[in-house]
Write a protein that holds these residues in place. Structure first.
Motif, PDB file in Angstrom:
ATOM      1  N   GLU A  16       0.831  -1.202   0.000  1.00 56.97           N
ATOM      2  CA  GLU A  16       0.000   0.000   0.000  1.00 56.97           C
ATOM      3  C   GLU A  16       0.868   1.255   0.000  1.00 56.97           C
ATOM      4  OE1 GLU A  16      -3.987  -1.552   2.402  1.00 56.97           O
ATOM      5  OE2 GLU A  16      -2.514  -0.293   3.406  1.00 56.97           O
ATOM      6  N   ALA A  17       1.908   1.252   0.820  1.00 55.42           N
ATOM      7  CA  ALA A  17       2.785   2.422   0.907  1.00 55.42           C
ATOM      8  C   ALA A  17       3.549   2.627  -0.400  1.00 55.42           C
ATOM      9  CB  ALA A  17       3.756   2.275   2.074  1.00 55.42           C
ATOM     10  N   ASP A  18       3.940   1.543  -1.063  1.00 58.01           N
ATOM     11  CA  ASP A  18       4.588   1.665  -2.366  1.00 58.01           C
ATOM     12  C   ASP A  18       3.662   2.376  -3.354  1.00 58.01           C
ATOM     13  OD1 ASP A  18       6.903   0.422  -1.576  1.00 58.01           O
ATOM     14  OD2 ASP A  18       6.455  -1.503  -2.509  1.00 58.01           O
ATOM     15  N   TYR A  19       2.410   1.928  -3.379  1.00 56.00           N
ATOM     16  CA  TYR A  19       1.431   2.445  -4.347  1.00 56.00           C
ATOM     17  C   TYR A  19       1.080   3.906  -4.058  1.00 56.00           C
ATOM     18  CZ  TYR A  19      -3.106   2.996  -6.688  1.00 56.00           C
ATOM     19  OH  TYR A  19      -4.148   3.456  -7.454  1.00 56.00           O
ATOM     20  N   VAL A  20       0.639   4.186  -2.846  1.00 50.23           N
ATOM     21  CA  VAL A  20       0.231   5.547  -2.505  1.00 50.23           C
ATOM     22  C   VAL A  20       1.437   6.484  -2.487  1.00 50.23           C
ATOM     23  CG1 VAL A  20      -0.842   6.996  -0.736  1.00 50.23           C
ATOM     24  CG2 VAL A  20      -1.767   4.722  -1.208  1.00 50.23           C
ATOM     25  N   GLY A  21       2.566   5.986  -1.989  1.00 48.58           N
ATOM     26  CA  GLY A  21       3.764   6.809  -1.938  1.00 48.58           C
ATOM     27  C   GLY A  21       4.250   7.246  -3.301  1.00 48.58           C
ATOM     28  N   LEU A  22       4.047   6.403  -4.321  1.00 51.48           N
ATOM     29  CA  LEU A  22       4.455   6.772  -5.679  1.00 51.48           C
ATOM     30  C   LEU A  22       3.584   7.921  -6.193  1.00 51.48           C
ATOM     31  CD1 LEU A  22       6.702   5.746  -7.524  1.00 51.48           C
ATOM     32  CD2 LEU A  22       4.971   4.449  -8.787  1.00 51.48           C
ATOM     33  N   TYR A  23       2.311   7.920  -5.824  1.00 52.58           N
ATOM     34  CA  TYR A  23       1.440   9.049  -6.169  1.00 52.58           C
ATOM     35  C   TYR A  23       1.934  10.327  -5.482  1.00 52.58           C
ATOM     36  CZ  TYR A  23      -2.390   6.897  -8.800  1.00 52.58           C
ATOM     37  OH  TYR A  23      -3.156   6.309  -9.786  1.00 52.58           O
ATOM     38  N   TYR A  24       2.274  10.227  -4.197  1.00 55.33           N
ATOM     39  CA  TYR A  24       2.784  11.397  -3.481  1.00 55.33           C
ATOM     40  C   TYR A  24       4.016  11.964  -4.192  1.00 55.33           C
ATOM     41  CZ  TYR A  24      -0.091  10.190   0.632  1.00 55.33           C
ATOM     42  OH  TYR A  24      -1.118   9.936   1.494  1.00 55.33           O
ATOM     43  N   THR A  25       4.894  11.064  -4.618  1.00 58.90           N
ATOM     44  CA  THR A  25       6.126  11.484  -5.282  1.00 58.90           C
ATOM     45  C   THR A  25       5.833  12.151  -6.616  1.00 58.90           C
ATOM     46  OG1 THR A  25       7.225   9.585  -4.248  1.00 58.90           O
ATOM     47  CG2 THR A  25       8.415  10.704  -6.016  1.00 58.90           C
ATOM     48  N   ALA A  26       4.923  11.557  -7.394  1.00 60.46           N
ATOM     49  CA  ALA A  26       4.574  12.106  -8.703  1.00 60.46           C
ATOM     50  C   ALA A  26       3.880  13.457  -8.578  1.00 60.46           C
ATOM     51  CB  ALA A  26       3.679  11.121  -9.453  1.00 60.46           C
ATOM     52  N   ARG A  27       3.024  13.612  -7.568  1.00 62.14           N
ATOM     53  CA  ARG A  27       2.311  14.872  -7.378  1.00 62.14           C
ATOM     54  C   ARG A  27       3.274  16.018  -7.040  1.00 62.14           C
ATOM     55  NH1 ARG A  27      -3.217  14.895  -5.981  1.00 62.14           N
ATOM     56  NH2 ARG A  27      -2.795  16.405  -4.320  1.00 62.14           N
ATOM     57  N   ALA A  28       4.445  15.669  -6.494  1.00 62.09           N
ATOM     58  CA  ALA A  28       5.470  16.676  -6.213  1.00 62.09           C
ATOM     59  C   ALA A  28       6.381  16.898  -7.421  1.00 62.09           C
ATOM     60  CB  ALA A  28       6.306  16.247  -5.006  1.00 62.09           C
ATOM     61  N   GLU A  29       6.024  16.255  -8.548  1.00 62.76           N
ATOM     62  CA  GLU A  29       6.709  16.431  -9.832  1.00 62.76           C
ATOM     63  C   GLU A  29       8.130  15.889  -9.841  1.00 62.76           C
ATOM     64  OE1 GLU A  29       6.288  20.476 -11.121  1.00 62.76           O
ATOM     65  OE2 GLU A  29       4.104  20.330 -11.280  1.00 62.76           O
ATOM     66  N   PHE A  30       8.366  14.834  -9.065  1.00 59.07           N
ATOM     67  CA  PHE A  30       9.629  14.115  -9.171  1.00 59.07           C
ATOM     68  C   PHE A  30       9.484  12.992 -10.201  1.00 59.07           C
ATOM     69  CE2 PHE A  30      10.138  16.004  -4.957  1.00 59.07           C
ATOM     70  CZ  PHE A  30      11.452  16.446  -5.009  1.00 59.07           C
ATOM     71  N   ASP A  31      10.566  12.654 -10.853  1.00 56.12           N
ATOM     72  CA  ASP A  31      10.566  11.593 -11.857  1.00 56.12           C
ATOM     73  C   ASP A  31      10.341  10.241 -11.175  1.00 56.12           C
ATOM     74  OD1 ASP A  31      10.917   9.974 -14.035  1.00 56.12           O
ATOM     75  OD2 ASP A  31      13.048  10.384 -14.288  1.00 56.12           O
ATOM     76  N   ILE A  32       9.356   9.490 -11.642  1.00 57.30           N
ATOM     77  CA  ILE A  32       9.060   8.186 -11.049  1.00 57.30           C
ATOM     78  C   ILE A  32       9.366   7.026 -11.995  1.00 57.30           C
ATOM     79  CG2 ILE A  32       7.265   9.137  -9.546  1.00 57.30           C
ATOM     80  CD1 ILE A  32       5.203   7.923 -11.522  1.00 57.30           C
TER      81      ILE A  32
END
Length: 275
Positions: free
Chosen positions: A198-214
């Motif tokens: 769950e943390a992998d999935y939601v955390g990737l959204y958090y990272t993308a919303r901050a405009e970091f390359d995922i």
């Protein structure tokens, strides 16, 4: 230097995800310290080298932060209007900022009332732990990043992904749930793998919303997998690394598809809070 880098990467993640965070507070952008912030063996050196004392004073100010724009500098004290010294992460300071009331800056004995800009962010402290161990973890109220992990990552995007992952643990109440599961399963760990996914999935959204390359974030987990062979095939508290890599790739593709379609980057929650 490590604290400065950690602050610069964590700040946009905390600020860009306030709409998804249940715990939100004002950003100040400075760190205060006292002698008690240091182990007893280091307190004399902390007093001599960085000015630590019995009262909290500013140790670090993040570039571009509300604190910097308001004119706060290293060595300043913070006070309420009644003359009570306060820390940078205190509820009292948060209340003053949210209410638009002035914070008293004490510098060289001169007291100056200053109104700090109110900029909301996810209200979790991101702290640096000076150890060479490669690790990062959430406590429920903060995110801890070791110096070893910061040395391990090869880019700001990788560091951002780890911060996003730990932010997700806090927001999804995994720490409280893990403690509950430990009690219910006689200190077993059978449910923590689901929390990591769950943390992998939601955390990737958090990272993308901050405009970091995922796009290459899975590569970091692959490198982590090489540190020990057990998680490659035997799940325990974390998913196997091959499984984790596949799930992260699927989450990345989902996020990129939403971007292409002009859709908001919001995780596909099953209900209001749980993914």
């Amino acid at each position: 230097n490590l604290r400065d880098r950690l602050a610069k990467i964590s700040s946009p993640i905390l600020k860009s995800n306030t709409a998804l965070c249940g715990k939100v507070g004002p950003d100040f952008g400075a760190v205060t310290h006292t002698l008690k912030s240091y182990p007893k063996k280091l307190r004399e050196a902390a007093k001599r080298e960085v000015g630590a004392g019995d009262e909290p004073r500013i140790l670090y100010v993040r570039a571009g932060s509300p604190a910097e724009r308001a004119g706060f500098k290293v060595g300043d004290y913070l006070e309420t209007a009644k003359g009570k010294r306060i820390e940078a992460r205190s509820k009292k300071l948060h209340n003053l900022i949210e209410a638009g009331e002035p914070v008293i800056r004490v510098r060289g004995g001169v007291k100056t009332p200053i109104t700090v800009p109110h900029e909301p962010q996810c209200d979790y402290a991101v702290k640096l732990k000076m150890t060479s161990t490669i690790n990062a973890y959430a406590t429920g109220g903060s995110i801890i990043m070791t110096a070893g992990m910061m040395d391990f990552v090869t880019s700001d995007a990788e560091l951002a992904a780890i911060i996003g992952h730990e932010l997700a643990h806090n927001e999804l109440s995994h720490i409280r749930k893990i403690l509950t599961n430990l009690i219910l399963t006689a200190y077993g760990t059978r449910y923590t793998r689901e929390f990591e996914s769950e943390a992998d999935y939601v955390g990737l959204y958090y990272t993308a919303r901050a405009e970091f390359d995922i796009d290459d974030v899975g590569t970091m987990w692959r490198r982590l997998g090489k540190l020990t062979v057990r998680p490659i095939a035997r799940p325990k508290t974390h998913p196997t690394f091959p499984d984790r890599f596949v799930r992260l790739a699927a989450a990345r593709d989902e996020i990129n598809a939403k971007r292409s379609a002009g859709q908001p980057l919001i995780p596909n929650f099953k209900d209001a809070r749980d993914p």
